[in-house]
Design a protein around this motif. Structure first.
Motif, short mmCIF file in Angstrom:
data_model
loop_
_atom_site.label_atom_id
_atom_site.label_comp_id
_atom_site.label_asym_id
_atom_site.label_seq_id
_atom_site.Cartn_x
_atom_site.Cartn_y
_atom_site.Cartn_z
N UNK A 56 9.40 -3.81 -0.93
CA UNK A 56 8.87 -4.75 -1.93
C UNK A 56 9.63 -6.07 -1.88
N UNK A 80 2.65 -3.78 3.29
CA UNK A 80 1.72 -3.13 2.35
C UNK A 80 1.25 -1.80 2.94
N UNK A 83 4.03 0.77 2.81
CA UNK A 83 4.17 1.34 1.46
C UNK A 83 3.09 2.39 1.21
N UNK A 84 1.89 2.07 1.66
CA UNK A 84 0.76 2.97 1.40
C UNK A 84 0.95 4.33 2.06
N UNK A 89 5.96 5.62 -5.28
CA UNK A 89 6.76 4.92 -6.30
C UNK A 89 6.57 5.55 -7.68
N UNK A 91 7.83 4.12 -11.40
CA UNK A 91 8.58 3.06 -12.09
C UNK A 91 8.95 3.50 -13.50
N UNK A 108 -6.27 7.04 -6.48
CA UNK A 108 -6.33 5.63 -6.06
C UNK A 108 -5.66 5.41 -4.69
N UNK A 109 -4.44 5.93 -4.55
CA UNK A 109 -3.74 5.71 -3.28
C UNK A 109 -4.44 6.44 -2.13
N UNK A 112 -7.18 4.30 -1.06
CA UNK A 112 -6.66 3.22 -0.19
C UNK A 112 -6.40 3.75 1.22
N UNK B 310 1.95 -3.48 -9.41
CA UNK B 310 1.91 -2.02 -9.21
C UNK B 310 0.95 -1.66 -8.08
N UNK B 311 -0.23 -2.26 -8.13
CA UNK B 311 -1.24 -1.95 -7.11
C UNK B 311 -0.74 -2.36 -5.72
N UNK B 312 -0.06 -3.52 -5.67
CA UNK B 312 0.47 -3.97 -4.38
C UNK B 312 1.58 -3.03 -3.92
N UNK B 313 2.42 -2.58 -4.87
CA UNK B 313 3.49 -1.66 -4.50
C UNK B 313 2.91 -0.37 -3.94
N UNK B 314 1.76 0.02 -4.45
CA UNK B 314 1.15 1.27 -3.99
C UNK B 314 0.42 1.11 -2.66
N UNK B 315 0.31 -0.12 -2.19
CA UNK B 315 -0.28 -0.32 -0.86
C UNK B 315 -1.50 -1.22 -0.83
N UNK B 316 -1.93 -1.69 -2.01
CA UNK B 316 -3.06 -2.62 -2.01
C UNK B 316 -2.63 -3.92 -1.37
N UNK B 410 5.06 -8.67 -4.99
CA UNK B 410 5.07 -7.41 -5.75
C UNK B 410 6.35 -7.21 -6.58
#
Lengths: 228, 417
Positions: A56, A80, A83-84, A89, A91, A108-109, A112, B310-316, B410
């Motif tokens: 990040x 990105x 991370x995917x 993560x 938080x 969601x992930x 993606x 958050x969405x970017x951290x998850x890979x978006x 992010x």
């Protein structure tokens, strides 16, 4: 096998006319399947370090390899993507997308990642059951307690089959009992599945659960203890 | 490690975009309502404009000019009687044979001078075929006193009421008309006033003298000659095909074939002006849509910075966030647009049937060739422009917040609360 190899990481942030050193000469390795807790007071550099490990943020200098990949040589799109596929993560708060249900947040992930609808919903339900939220898949975040929301975040982090789960103060907003349950859940999954966890926290219950404890102060590693 | 495909994850962003709009239902409702009212007003105004313009074009063409005229080459520019069609008879079957021709009349048109016992005035003399003219143009509708011309009564004329006032004449009074014959000699003739016209159009009321065609031909020494062959077609769409066909059939060196808007560009310029006016309104709508939606989307974006982090951290990827915000904007505008189209459509349908009675302004309207009752008219081309303008407004309004969201870092976004 080291899943994280960090060598001489340094990070500074501008603050007015000067620079604040957030990380200073930080080096360490984390082995696959370890349960690592990074402890330290607020401002010691825990979150900064976690952000580096999760792609990040970037260090100013040093070497950082996670899951065999050099994070410093990656562009934003690659990061990105990294991370995917590699990082789960959790938080401290506001972990979930508030317009999605628990099931959709977990899925969601996977969406993606391009998983088919049926597969991702099945996996989401399975992981919700694994974290003790069976039958709660249709609830939105505002219909769940803080502890339940954190469990959904854990389920989401695990559902994507990550190389590494990074958790930043996951128990900070929970009461002692709920926080203890959450950390026991993470520990159980670590032992059962061999998933590597790196958790930044100053919560004594979390620190007690650590297999490897890294203590930070003023951006430096003060102490590193492995409890075998 | 596979590439993240926007196409594969499109569905979730459509769902997210839709649900995010309803996080603040009142705000979404108010924004969509404002858009709906604006678009409905625009649709109604545009339909009024189209209704007006249709009236103006039709009335203008049918008041005097007709849809198409055939002249001897050069007449329209010089207006000299020397350039007249000496024998129109062979042309008539050809013209009448054209598909879409409803009526054809012959005219003589000449500038001249009218004198009465008390005054003189410059005039525009029209020699017409009374019965056919009443079927082709609206001139007979303007009769306010006396009666329309008859073929068997040769020494009578109709005058515009403004002209009659200037000449100080009334029904039955004598008027002497003078005009230059084709050979340049001044010819004069005496007529009696058979009727008075009032159209509201200044030229007609102050200048027009309408007389039977045979008498005018005889007075000016034209024989069978005419200056105009005037054509009315069955509907506006037939003007150009008939015009093209006649141009190809008639000898270009001897004749000129002109459409109503070639003869007098005024109505066409009004139509163009109305178009400009519509575009200005469209521009205003784009700006209003842009401001309204931009405000809503920026507010929404600022509230959700952490969520984007958050969405970017998850890979978006940035592209995912960009598309999501843009999609939200388009859905928001689409909601307002659909409601606006329904509302505007109902208004146009209702008033298109009942009409809007503006008789109070009839005098001003007649000057502009407009009827006192306006019927809004639903034109797909105008509606397409409004849809296009709304979409452009939506895209423009969506791009800024979408870009801002997509450019978030992010780690920094996650620190926002």
């Amino acid at each position: 096998m080291a899943i994280i190899h960090a060598h001489r990481l340094r990070k500074t942030y501008p603050s007015g006319s000067t620079h604040v050193v957030a990380l200073d000469d930080v080096s360490f390795d984390v082995q696959q399947g370890d349960f690592v807790v990074i402890a330290g007071r607020s401002g010691s550099g825990k979150t900064t370090l976690l952000n580096m490990l999760g792609a990040l943020d970037r260090p100013d200098s040093g070497t950082l390899k996670v899951a065999g990949q050099d994070l410093l040589s990656m562009g934003e799109a690659e990061r990105a993507n990294f991370r995917l596929w590699h990082i789960g993560f959790v938080f401290q708060a506001y972990n979930l997308i508030r317009v999605l249900t628990a099931r959709e947040n977990v899925a969601y992930v996977l969406q993606l990642q391009g998983k088919p609808s049926r597969e991702r919903l099945k996996a989401a339900d399975a992981w919700l059951a694994e974290v003790g939220l069976e039958g709660m898949g249709d609830r939105r975040p505002d219909q769940m307690s803080g502890g339940q929301q954190q469990r959904v975040a854990v389920a989401r982090a695990l559902a994507m089959s990550p190389s590494l789960v990074l958790a930043d103060e996951p128990t900070a907003n929970l009461d002692t009992h709920t926080g203890g349950e959450l950390i026991r859940l993470m520990r159980r999954i670590n032992e059962k599945n061999g998933t590597t966890f790196v958790i930044a926290s100053h919560d004594p219950a979390v620190i007690d659960a650590a297999h490897t404890l890294i203590v930070m102060q003023d951006g430096r590693i003060e102490q590193s203890v492995c409890r075998d | 490690m596979s590439e993240v495909s926007l196409a594969r994850s499109w569905g979730i962003y459509a769902v997210l975009g839709w649900r995010n709009l309803w996080l603040h239902p009142l705000r979404t409702f108010l924004t969509a309502s404002a858009l709906a009212v604006g678009i409905a007003a625009l649709i109604f105004l545009s339909a009024m404009d189209d209704g007006w313009m249709q009236q103006i074009k039709r009335n203008f063409a049918l008041t005097v000019t007709g849809h198409i005229q055939i002249h001897a080459r050069g007449f329209e520019q010089t207006q000299r009687l020397r350039q007249h069609i000496q024998n129109p008879a062979p042309l008539m079957p050809l013209v009448r044979a054209q598909d879409g021709v409803k009526e054809v009349v012959l005219r003589v048109r000449a500038s001249g001078l009218a004198s009465s016992a008390g005054a003189n005035a410059g005039v525009l003399v029209f020699g017409v075929e009374p019965e056919a003219e009443a079927r082709l143009s609206r001139l007979s509708d303007f009769l306010v006193s006396g009666s329309w011309l008859r073929s068997d009564v040769q020494h009578e004329v109709l005058l515009g009421d403004g002209l009659a006032d200037r000449l100080q004449v009334g029904l039955g009074d004598k008027v002497v008309l003078m005009a230059a014959a084709p050979d340049g000699e001044i010819a004069s003739e005496v007529f009696r006033v058979r009727g008075l016209l009032h159209s509201g159009v200044l030229d007609i009321d102050d200048l027009f003298v309408i007389a039977p065609l045979p008498k005018v031909q005889q007075w000016l020494g034209l024989g069978q000659g005419v200056t105009d062959i005037v054509i009315r077609v069955t509907d506006d769409d037939r003007v150009t095909p008939v015009w093209n066909s006649l141009r190809s059939l008639l000898d270009g060196d001897s004749f000129e074939v002109l459409r109503w808007n070639d003869i007098d560009p005024m109505a066409e310029q009004w139509a163009e002006f109305a178009d400009v006016y519509t575009w200005i309104i469209l521009l205003i709508v784009i700006v209003v849509v842009l401001a309204e939606v931009l405000n809503t989307m920026l507010m929404s974006m600022h509230e959700r910075v952490r969520e984007f982090g958050l969405m970017m951290a998850l890979g978006a990827r940035a592209g995912h966030i960009f598309v999501m915000i843009l999609w939200e904007t388009i859905v928001l505008v689409a909601l307002g647009a659909v409601a606006g189209f329904v509302l505007g459509g109902v208004l146009v349908f209702w008033f298109g049937r009942e009409g809007i009675d503006l008789t109070r302004f009839a005098v001003a309207f007649s000057f502009m060739y407009m009827d006192p009752v306006v019927y809004p008219r639903f034109e797909w081309s105008s509606m397409a422009r409004i849809i296009g303008a709304s979409l452009v407004g939506a895209l423009m309004a969506g791009i800024l917040p979408a870009l801002r969201a997509a450019r978030l870092v992010p780690a920094r976004a996650l620190r926002e609360l």
